[in-house]
Each structure stands twice: as C-alpha cells, then as structure tokens.
Design a protein around this motif. Structure first.
Motif, PDB file in Angstrom:
ATOM      1  N   ARG A 150      53.549  37.656  48.280  1.00 23.18           N
ATOM      2  CA  ARG A 150      52.124  37.869  48.504  1.00 23.18           C
ATOM      3  C   ARG A 150      51.607  38.875  47.478  1.00 23.18           C
ATOM      4  NH1 ARG A 150      51.920  40.061  54.286  1.00 23.18           N
ATOM      5  NH2 ARG A 150      54.103  40.547  53.816  1.00 23.18           N
ATOM      6  N   ALA A 151      50.439  38.615  46.942  1.00 21.18           N
ATOM      7  CA  ALA A 151      49.937  39.462  45.869  1.00 21.18           C
ATOM      8  C   ALA A 151      48.420  39.494  45.889  1.00 21.18           C
ATOM      9  CB  ALA A 151      50.434  38.967  44.506  1.00 21.18           C
ATOM     10  N   VAL A 152      47.874  40.602  45.379  1.00 21.68           N
ATOM     11  CA  VAL A 152      46.426  40.732  45.247  1.00 21.68           C
ATOM     12  C   VAL A 152      46.119  41.296  43.864  1.00 21.68           C
ATOM     13  CG1 VAL A 152      46.236  41.186  47.723  1.00 21.68           C
ATOM     14  CG2 VAL A 152      46.221  43.111  46.120  1.00 21.68           C
ATOM     15  N   ALA A 153      44.949  40.944  43.356  1.00 17.00           N
ATOM     16  CA  ALA A 153      44.470  41.529  42.110  1.00 17.00           C
ATOM     17  C   ALA A 153      42.969  41.739  42.228  1.00 17.00           C
ATOM     18  CB  ALA A 153      44.804  40.653  40.910  1.00 17.00           C
ATOM     19  N   VAL A 154      42.506  42.859  41.682  1.00 14.71           N
ATOM     20  CA  VAL A 154      41.114  43.283  41.818  1.00 14.71           C
ATOM     21  C   VAL A 154      40.581  43.698  40.464  1.00 14.71           C
ATOM     22  CG1 VAL A 154      39.608  45.092  42.785  1.00 14.71           C
ATOM     23  CG2 VAL A 154      41.422  44.074  44.205  1.00 14.71           C
ATOM     24  N   LYS A 155      39.360  43.299  40.184  1.00 12.27           N
ATOM     25  CA  LYS A 155      38.619  43.800  39.029  1.00 12.27           C
ATOM     26  C   LYS A 155      37.238  44.219  39.507  1.00 12.27           C
ATOM     27  CE  LYS A 155      36.625  44.421  34.998  1.00 12.27           C
ATOM     28  NZ  LYS A 155      36.805  45.681  34.248  1.00 12.27           N
ATOM     29  N   ILE A 156      36.911  45.493  39.343  1.00 11.74           N
ATOM     30  CA  ILE A 156      35.580  46.003  39.655  1.00 11.74           C
ATOM     31  C   ILE A 156      34.741  45.893  38.388  1.00 11.74           C
ATOM     32  CG2 ILE A 156      34.237  47.942  40.520  1.00 11.74           C
ATOM     33  CD1 ILE A 156      36.222  46.719  42.559  1.00 11.74           C
ATOM     34  N   SER A 164      43.834  35.886  33.087  1.00 10.37           N
ATOM     35  CA  SER A 164      42.909  35.800  34.212  1.00 10.37           C
ATOM     36  C   SER A 164      43.395  36.700  35.344  1.00 10.37           C
ATOM     37  CB  SER A 164      42.802  34.359  34.717  1.00 10.37           C
ATOM     38  OG  SER A 164      44.012  33.972  35.355  1.00 10.37           O
ATOM     39  N   LEU A 165      42.494  37.008  36.269  1.00  2.00           N
ATOM     40  CA  LEU A 165      42.883  37.789  37.437  1.00  2.00           C
ATOM     41  C   LEU A 165      43.921  37.028  38.262  1.00  2.00           C
ATOM     42  CD1 LEU A 165      41.923  40.575  38.544  1.00  2.00           C
ATOM     43  CD2 LEU A 165      40.505  39.299  40.152  1.00  2.00           C
ATOM     44  N   HIS A 166      43.755  35.736  38.359  1.00  2.00           N
ATOM     45  CA  HIS A 166      44.730  34.891  39.056  1.00  2.00           C
ATOM     46  C   HIS A 166      46.096  34.997  38.384  1.00  2.00           C
ATOM     47  CE1 HIS A 166      45.487  30.556  40.799  1.00  2.00           C
ATOM     48  NE2 HIS A 166      46.371  31.433  41.234  1.00  2.00           N
ATOM     49  N   LEU A 191      37.231  35.862  45.605  1.00  2.00           N
ATOM     50  CA  LEU A 191      35.851  36.292  45.496  1.00  2.00           C
ATOM     51  C   LEU A 191      35.535  36.447  44.013  1.00  2.00           C
ATOM     52  CD1 LEU A 191      35.670  39.122  48.213  1.00  2.00           C
ATOM     53  CD2 LEU A 191      34.975  36.733  48.454  1.00  2.00           C
ATOM     54  N   GLY A 192      34.370  36.019  43.613  1.00  2.00           N
ATOM     55  CA  GLY A 192      34.005  36.175  42.216  1.00  2.00           C
ATOM     56  C   GLY A 192      34.703  35.166  41.327  1.00  2.00           C
ATOM     57  N   ASP A 193      35.104  35.624  40.156  1.00  2.00           N
ATOM     58  CA  ASP A 193      35.612  34.741  39.107  1.00  2.00           C
ATOM     59  C   ASP A 193      37.056  35.103  38.779  1.00  2.00           C
ATOM     60  OD1 ASP A 193      35.921  33.008  36.999  1.00  2.00           O
ATOM     61  OD2 ASP A 193      34.065  33.597  35.989  1.00  2.00           O
ATOM     62  N   ILE A 194      38.009  34.397  39.386  1.00  2.00           N
ATOM     63  CA  ILE A 194      39.414  34.749  39.195  1.00  2.00           C
ATOM     64  C   ILE A 194      40.057  34.004  38.033  1.00  2.00           C
ATOM     65  CG2 ILE A 194      39.604  35.266  41.648  1.00  2.00           C
ATOM     66  CD1 ILE A 194      41.337  32.711  41.926  1.00  2.00           C
ATOM     67  N   GLU A 195      39.311  33.122  37.381  1.00  2.00           N
ATOM     68  CA  GLU A 195      39.871  32.355  36.269  1.00  2.00           C
ATOM     69  C   GLU A 195      39.288  32.753  34.917  1.00  2.00           C
ATOM     70  OE1 GLU A 195      42.414  30.833  36.938  1.00  2.00           O
ATOM     71  OE2 GLU A 195      42.255  30.189  39.036  1.00  2.00           O
ATOM     72  N   ALA A 196      38.283  33.611  34.901  1.00  2.00           N
ATOM     73  CA  ALA A 196      37.706  34.055  33.626  1.00  2.00           C
ATOM     74  C   ALA A 196      38.685  34.967  32.896  1.00  2.00           C
ATOM     75  CB  ALA A 196      36.395  34.789  33.861  1.00  2.00           C
ATOM     76  N   ALA A 197      38.648  34.914  31.577  1.00  2.00           N
ATOM     77  CA  ALA A 197      39.469  35.820  30.774  1.00  2.00           C
ATOM     78  C   ALA A 197      38.974  37.252  30.951  1.00  2.00           C
ATOM     79  CB  ALA A 197      39.392  35.413  29.301  1.00  2.00           C
ATOM     80  N   PHE A 198      39.920  38.170  31.124  1.00  2.00           N
ATOM     81  CA  PHE A 198      39.579  39.593  31.205  1.00  2.00           C
ATOM     82  C   PHE A 198      40.763  40.388  30.680  1.00  2.00           C
ATOM     83  CE2 PHE A 198      42.447  39.992  34.615  1.00  2.00           C
ATOM     84  CZ  PHE A 198      42.472  41.277  35.107  1.00  2.00           C
ATOM     85  N   TYR A 199      40.551  41.665  30.452  1.00  2.00           N
ATOM     86  CA  TYR A 199      41.629  42.530  29.960  1.00  2.00           C
ATOM     87  C   TYR A 199      42.169  43.365  31.119  1.00  2.00           C
ATOM     88  CZ  TYR A 199      40.203  41.283  25.237  1.00  2.00           C
ATOM     89  OH  TYR A 199      39.905  40.585  24.084  1.00  2.00           O
ATOM     90  N   PRO A 200      43.421  43.159  31.491  1.00  2.00           N
ATOM     91  CA  PRO A 200      43.991  43.906  32.617  1.00  2.00           C
ATOM     92  C   PRO A 200      44.258  45.383  32.327  1.00  2.00           C
ATOM     93  CG  PRO A 200      45.163  41.847  32.255  1.00  2.00           C
ATOM     94  CD  PRO A 200      44.308  42.088  31.055  1.00  2.00           C
ATOM     95  N   ARG A 201      44.113  45.770  31.073  1.00  2.00           N
ATOM     96  CA  ARG A 201      44.386  47.135  30.645  1.00  2.00           C
ATOM     97  C   ARG A 201      45.802  47.546  31.063  1.00  2.00           C
ATOM     98  NH1 ARG A 201      39.712  49.724  28.983  1.00  2.00           N
ATOM     99  NH2 ARG A 201      41.210  51.085  27.946  1.00  2.00           N
TER     100      ARG A 201
END
Length: 338
Positions: free
Chosen positions: A273-279, A204-206, A50-60
């Motif tokens: 199996r894995a999940v990652a979430v960014k709000i 990325s979130l991915h 859902l959304g954008d899992i390939e955009a650069a983001f900071y996982p903190r």
C-alpha cells in the motif's frame, strides 16, 4: 501484484490539480490548498485519486531512495545509518556532517570533491546555531551532502569521472535514470537540475507511489530492501531530529516515507500500500496533514496519525482552526460484519 508492463510516459501539461486541503479558521474556509493525491492498494491498483496523478512533475528529494538504490546496484558498499544518509534530505546536524565526512573518507576523498551547492543547514534550530557561531555555508551542511558523497564513492569504485559525476550523461546518472524508469514503471518525461546540482527526473505521482511500493515489498537482502530498511531503522539520519517524516515512520510500523521540496510526500507500507502527495503551491503546512489523511484512507489506523493533523492556526495565541484535508480523504468506515 505490480504489473511488469510499462506504463505510458507522464503527460507534460499544466497539472489538473484539485482542492486537497482547506485552511479553516473559526469555522470558515479561509484558504484552499490545491494538489494531487494517489492511494494504491496492496495489489498496486489505484484506490483513490484526487487531481492529476499522471501529469509529469518533479518529485525533488522524494527520488533520493531511488538514487541510493542505483548506487547500491553499482557497487556502493553502504548499509545502516550511512546508507540512510545517502538517501537523506538531512537537517545539517553534526551526525549528518560526520556521516558525510565518513563516506568521503571511505572513498579516499574530501569535501572539496563535492559538487553540491554550499548552503546553511536545513534544520531551523541547527541553522540558527550555525549563524550564531558565525559559520559560513558549506557543501557538507547542504541537505544533500550524504547523497553527493555516496555518488562520488560510487563513481570512484567504478572508475568513472569524479568531476563530472553530476552530468546527466555520466554513467552514474544514466544508472539512476534506468532505476527511476524501472521502479516507477514508466519513461522519464523531462530532465532538469535539482537545487543541489544533481540531475532531476520527471515522472508521475502515480509512478512515484509505485516506486515506493516496490522498495517496501522487495525480498529481504535485496538492494531495494536495504534502502528501505536503512531509512526506516535510521529515520533521523534520513531527515533530522523532530522532523515530521521521521516521526511518521516511527508512528506507523514498517512505513517508508520520504519528503521533497515543493510539497511532495511519498510513503509505502510493507504490503505494498502506498500514497503520494503533491501540494500545488509547495506549501509545507499542507504536505503532512494530507499525506496522513491519505494513509488513513489506505487503511492505517487513524489513531496512529493524530499527531500529523498539522499545526493549529492561532488567534490571539489560542487555537482557532487548522488545516483540514478535504472530505474525499476521510477514512472509509469498515463495512458491517467486516
């Protein structure tokens, strides 16, 4: 399982987030939390996005397990509770402060050698007690002190500069960057500074989900497995008493989970199996309900996740609604005859 071929670098753009949770009050959608979610199967393939899992983001702080892994590879001799603390965003309880002091003592160093930012404890109850006692912000109380103490010891063991251990060009931070790129399977897009002062790498979130799966599927006794085992076996050292991320690891056998500021959550099971979430708006109230829904979508028994549906919304002191993940995150019903 997971391909060894590197993925493209994350795309630096405004993330194309989508609704991931509704704030429902009295049967009406009162608010919407946007974000992005990825669910990986045991074979490493994307089962849901859902959304954008390939955009650069900071996982903190969700990158802390990878920072701890880099330190183990560089010779850091920690295991168990102190290794969990090295990967922690801790609440500032006395056991956390004592653990950070112990790491510094083992290194022959002291609190004055730390370069993280002085702060109050992160845990609300601990922070309130700290303030009532008239205690000032300290580097040990700051939620990353275990990581910083471990970084100092790693640097000392290798004969690297201690005052400069937070410089992105420092050998320790270059080792961390290499580890992040290896486990996420992609180049780092940008480098900045995290709240504690340490370098922060954008993936990325991915890629973050891939990295978590590579920790949980590693062979026993490897540095990757040691990090995962330490965090799972000492979940409160990696977080704190009553913290949702620790409770989540207790509720789902074998689950490795790590949270990060600004609405980040990653979790992985022993089979990959894995999940990652960014709000998108960083709202903490949506982080765990969406992550729990993603885990159910990944095949975790929803009955094990009922405690993570989020706090109810109150009206006149009575529950009148709650955070509800979007229907796209509903568990897939089992096929007939399966």
């Amino acid at each position: 399982m997971y391909s060894s071929s590197p993925a493209p670098a994350p795309v630096v753009r405004e993330p194309r987030h989508t609704p991931v949770a509704h704030l429902v009050r009295g049967g009406i959608v009162e608010g919407v939390h946007h974000g992005s979610v990825v669910v990986l199967g045991a074979d490493g393939r994307v089962q849901l996005q859902l959304g954008d899992i390939e955009a650069a983001f900071y996982p903190r702080s969700a990158l802390k397990p990878l920072q701890a892994l880099a330190m183990l590879r560089a010779g850091l001799p920690l295991d168990g509770a102190l290794l969990s603390l090295a990967a922690a965003s801790h609440s500032g309880e006395e056991r956390h402060l004592d653990g950070a002091r112990r790491i510094l003592e083992l290194a022959g160093l002291g609190e004055n050698d730390l370069r993280n930012v002085p702060d109050m404890p992160y845990g609300p109850a601990v922070r309130d007690a700290w303030v009532r006692a008239g205690r000032e912000p300290s580097r040990l109380a700051q939620n990353c002190s275990g990581k910083h103490a471990a970084m100092l010891w790693t640097a000392k063991l290798n004969g690297w500069s201690l005052p400069g251990y937070l410089d992105p060009a420092h050998p320790l931070q270059r080792a961390v960057a290499d580890t992040v790129e290896e486990l996420t399977g992609q180049p780092i897009a940008r480098v900045t500074v995290d709240g504690c002062g340490a370098p922060l790498f954008s993936v990325s979130l991915h890629g973050l989900a891939r990295a978590a799966a590579r920790l949980t599927t590693a062979a026993p006794g490897t540095p990757e497995a040691r990090v995962a085992d330490a965090m799972r076996e000492h979940a409160e050292m990696a977080s704190g008493a009553g913290r949702d991320v620790a409770e989540l690891m207790r509720a789902v056998p074998g689950l490795l989970a790590k949270d990060g500021f600004e609405g980040v959550q990653v979790a992985a099971l022993p089979d990959g199996r894995a999940v990652a979430v960014k709000i998108a708006d960083g709202a903490n109230r949506a982080r765990i309900p969406v992550a729990a829904a993603a885990l159910a979508r990944a095949g975790v028994d929803p009955a094990a996740l009922t405690a993570f549906a989020g706090e109810p919304l109150l009206g006149g002191g009575e529950p009148v609604g709650r955070i509800r993940p979007v229907p796209a995150l509903d568990p897939v019903p089992p096929r007939a005859g399966a």
